[in-house]
Design a protein around this motif. Structure first.
Motif, short mmCIF file in Angstrom:
data_model
loop_
_atom_site.label_atom_id
_atom_site.label_comp_id
_atom_site.label_asym_id
_atom_site.label_seq_id
_atom_site.Cartn_x
_atom_site.Cartn_y
_atom_site.Cartn_z
N LEU A 359 -3.29 -0.28 15.78
CA LEU A 359 -3.02 -1.57 15.15
C LEU A 359 -4.29 -2.30 14.77
N SER A 360 -5.37 -1.99 15.44
CA SER A 360 -6.65 -2.62 15.10
C SER A 360 -7.13 -2.21 13.71
N HIS A 361 -6.59 -1.10 13.19
CA HIS A 361 -6.97 -0.64 11.85
C HIS A 361 -6.14 -1.30 10.75
N ARG A 362 -5.08 -1.99 11.13
CA ARG A 362 -4.12 -2.46 10.13
C ARG A 362 -4.78 -3.36 9.09
N SER A 363 -5.61 -4.29 9.52
CA SER A 363 -6.25 -5.21 8.58
C SER A 363 -7.27 -4.51 7.69
N GLN A 364 -7.70 -3.29 8.09
CA GLN A 364 -8.69 -2.55 7.31
C GLN A 364 -8.06 -1.53 6.36
N LEU A 365 -6.73 -1.48 6.34
CA LEU A 365 -6.02 -0.51 5.52
C LEU A 365 -5.10 -1.22 4.53
N PRO A 366 -5.67 -1.98 3.60
CA PRO A 366 -4.83 -2.77 2.69
C PRO A 366 -3.92 -1.91 1.81
N TYR A 367 -4.40 -0.76 1.37
CA TYR A 367 -3.56 0.06 0.49
C TYR A 367 -2.36 0.63 1.24
N VAL A 368 -2.56 1.04 2.49
CA VAL A 368 -1.45 1.52 3.32
C VAL A 368 -0.40 0.42 3.49
N ASN A 369 -0.86 -0.79 3.80
CA ASN A 369 0.07 -1.91 3.96
C ASN A 369 0.79 -2.22 2.65
N ALA A 370 0.05 -2.19 1.55
CA ALA A 370 0.66 -2.47 0.24
C ALA A 370 1.70 -1.40 -0.09
N TYR A 371 1.40 -0.16 0.26
CA TYR A 371 2.36 0.92 -0.01
C TYR A 371 3.67 0.68 0.74
N LEU A 372 3.58 0.36 2.02
CA LEU A 372 4.80 0.13 2.81
C LEU A 372 5.58 -1.07 2.28
N MET A 373 4.88 -2.09 1.84
CA MET A 373 5.55 -3.26 1.27
C MET A 373 6.27 -2.89 -0.03
N GLU A 374 5.64 -2.06 -0.85
CA GLU A 374 6.27 -1.64 -2.10
C GLU A 374 7.51 -0.77 -1.82
N VAL A 375 7.45 0.05 -0.79
CA VAL A 375 8.65 0.83 -0.40
C VAL A 375 9.80 -0.12 -0.05
N MET A 376 9.50 -1.16 0.72
CA MET A 376 10.55 -2.10 1.13
C MET A 376 11.06 -2.95 -0.03
N ARG A 377 10.17 -3.20 -1.01
CA ARG A 377 10.62 -3.93 -2.20
C ARG A 377 11.47 -3.04 -3.09
N PHE A 378 10.97 -1.82 -3.32
CA PHE A 378 11.60 -0.91 -4.26
C PHE A 378 12.97 -0.45 -3.77
N ARG A 379 13.13 -0.28 -2.48
CA ARG A 379 14.40 0.11 -1.90
C ARG A 379 14.76 -0.86 -0.78
N THR A 380 15.36 -1.97 -1.18
CA THR A 380 15.79 -2.97 -0.20
C THR A 380 16.90 -2.38 0.65
N LEU A 381 16.63 -2.16 1.94
CA LEU A 381 17.57 -1.44 2.79
C LEU A 381 18.90 -2.17 2.95
N GLY A 382 18.82 -3.49 3.15
CA GLY A 382 20.04 -4.29 3.22
C GLY A 382 20.15 -5.10 1.94
N PRO A 383 20.68 -4.51 0.87
CA PRO A 383 20.60 -5.16 -0.44
C PRO A 383 21.42 -6.43 -0.56
N VAL A 384 22.51 -6.54 0.21
CA VAL A 384 23.35 -7.73 0.15
C VAL A 384 23.65 -8.18 1.59
N LEU A 385 23.23 -9.39 1.93
CA LEU A 385 23.47 -9.96 3.25
C LEU A 385 24.68 -10.87 3.20
#
Length: 509
Positions: A359-385
């Motif tokens: 977890l100490s690497h998380r702030s140093q890995l912006p592209y990895v974080n951006a990738y995971l965020m784009e996955v969650m945006r692109f495929r919203t798991l719970g599309p309708v609440l």
């Protein structure tokens, strides 16, 4: 039942005697009253209805069975951010786009913080004895506050005492399991990822992990898959609960409930085991904290063993299904976008080196974080609440009565062109600023919901996603098998949107 009918008949007879009405006149009066009520109900200042509404069924036939969120998003372009659909005979107000959704989930969260009756889910969770489906009120608030505090105590936090070491260890188990395929195509990645993710929540919930071939977990895994599939096919039963008495039509509901009974059987066995070995001075997992609260009744008024069962069931189902499917999507997109995978590898190698991600690497890995965020945006798991109003409320000039079902279309938020240019294009760099730093709190991005009903396991899920994904990409290059067609990006809607089964090759790095 017979006694009730007799009392009703006696009451009607008494009314007729007092009023002097004949049975025929009384019947006409009742019909007129019901018609008048229906007419008055229709003239309320509700948002507009899309075309395609049918008697009795409402908009059920107009909604895409496999992807209703896509239909709702298409209707947004014609009817605006707020409109009303008919689910059978019931009105449901739909909120689309960031402005309308933020107003409800965040700015006026308590006005939209309840849950409507949802027959299929209500049966599964004891009609609101859990957290996820519980109606708004003191009981819900106490249960959620208690569960959140316990999970933080058990490691749902960053820093000392967190679950980081447990997640990193489980990630190593998962890598060793995948490495057994020696780079050859395999298709049981869903099972392996499910076991790894489930072991995190199981270790917190009842202090144990499962081996990949454990028979008990295979039964639980099969039950989860059955529940997800059957709920996706039981739309009519959810809208018309009386269909549970109709053979064949009720099969999906029956199968889902029987599957959840298998989950409850395991949970009851765990509750019994924990009661026999309860450490009152040093509770070690969620069940032990719950059993202590059952004895003391200090933080959750009227907590029962049934509540404990359903609370733990919530953690197991939600904590497994959502994170598992997000990781599966993240691996699938790695196979589809090798140039993106190269950027992920390069960043991990430059920052982590010969070590394993922490977890100490998380702030140093912006592209990895951006990738995971784009996955969650692109495929919203719970599309309708599914929410419900807690009092009469106005939304964009319309009147929404207390207790109205409100469908929050999160998919529309994540493809809103006002915030996401070319939203159907997969592009992690949309989450990076000009200097290459990750944009941590972008507008129109709420994959975990918001406000009073925000996912209580959000922090744990974010930890798991980062550590599992970065460890897997540290160890492997993921590819589509030679000669195989690219994996489908169309999701399968169950409890969440899951990818279709797909094969991949994991080449050790």
């Amino acid at each position: 039942m017979a006694g009730t009918l007799q009392r009703v008949a006696e009451s009607v007879q008494e009314i007729l005697q007092i009023s002097g009405l004949t049975p025929q006149t009384f019947l006409v009066f009742c019909i007129a009253f019901l018609l008048g009520y229906a007419v008055l109900k229709r003239v309320r200042n509700l948002p507009p209805y899309p075309a395609g509404r049918m008697p009795v069924l409402g908009h059920l036939l107009a909604l895409d069975d496999k992807a209703p969120h896509l239909t709702l998003t298409a209707w947004r372009r014609q009817y605006g951010d707020v409109f009303t659909i008919k689910l059978g005979m019931e009105d449901a107000v739909v909120l689309n786009g960031y402005t309308a959704v933020k107003d409800a989930l965040v700015d006026r969260t308590e006005l939209f913080a309840s849950r409507p009756p949802r027959y299929m889910f209500d049966v599964l969770v004891g009609f609101g004895k859990d957290i996820a489906a519980a109606r708004w009120g003191p009981a819900f608030r106490q249960r959620k506050r208690f569960a959140t505090a316990v999970l933080k105590n058990l490691g749902m936090k960053v820093g000392r005492g967190s679950m980081e070491d447990g997640i990193r260890e489980e990630a190593r188990y998962l890598c060793n399991r995948i490495a057994e395929n020696n780079g050859q195509p395999f298709g049981d990645i869903e099972h392996d990822v499910t076991v790894a993710v489930a072991n995190i929540i199981c270790s917190m919930a009842f202090g144990k992990r499962y081996d990949y071939e454990d028979e008990t977990f295979k039964e639980l895994y099969g039950a989860i898959a059955t529940i997800a599939f059957q709920l996706s096919t039981a739309r009519l039963l959810g809208v018309f609960p009386f269909l549970r008495f109709v053979p064949i039509v009720n099969r999906a509901g029956t199968n889902a409930w029987e599957a959840y009974d298998k989950v409850k059987k395991v949970l009851r066995e765990e509750i019994s085991r924990h009661r026999d070995h309860l450490d009152r001075e040093n509770p070690r997992d969620f069940l032990e904290f719950c059993l202590l609260e059952l004895e003391r009744q200090e933080k959750v008024d009227g907590l029962t063993e049934e509540n404990v069962l359903y609370l733990t069931g919530d953690l197991f189902l939600a904590g497994t299904e959502t994170t598992t499917n997000t990781l599966l999507w993240s691996l699938l997109f790695m196979t589809l976008y090798p140039d993106v995978q190269t950027k992920v590898h390069d960043e991990i190698d430059a920052v982590v080196g010969e070590n394993m991600p922490a977890l100490s690497h998380r702030s140093q890995l912006p592209y990895v974080n951006a990738y995971l965020m784009e996955v969650m945006r692109f495929r919203t798991l719970g599309p309708v609440l599914s929410h419900a109003t807690t009092q009469d409320v106005k939304v964009q000039g319309y009147d929404i009565p207390n207790g109205t079902r409100v469908l929050v279309n999160l998919h529309s938020v994540h493809v809103d062109p006002a915030y996401w240019p070319d939203p159907d294009r997969f592009d992690p760099e949309r989450f990076l600023d000009a200097e290459g730093n990750v944009i941590n709190h972008p507008e129109s991005f709420i994959p975990f919901g918001g406000g009073r009903r925000v996912c209580l396991g959000e922090q744990l899920a974010r930890m798991e996603l980062f550590l599992f994904f970065s460890t897997l990409l540290k160890c492997f290059t993921f590819k589509t098998p030679e000669g195989a067609p690219p994996a489908s990006t169309d999701g399968v809607l169950g409890l969440t949107i899951a990818p279709h089964e797909f094969q991949l090759c994991a080449i050790q790095r």
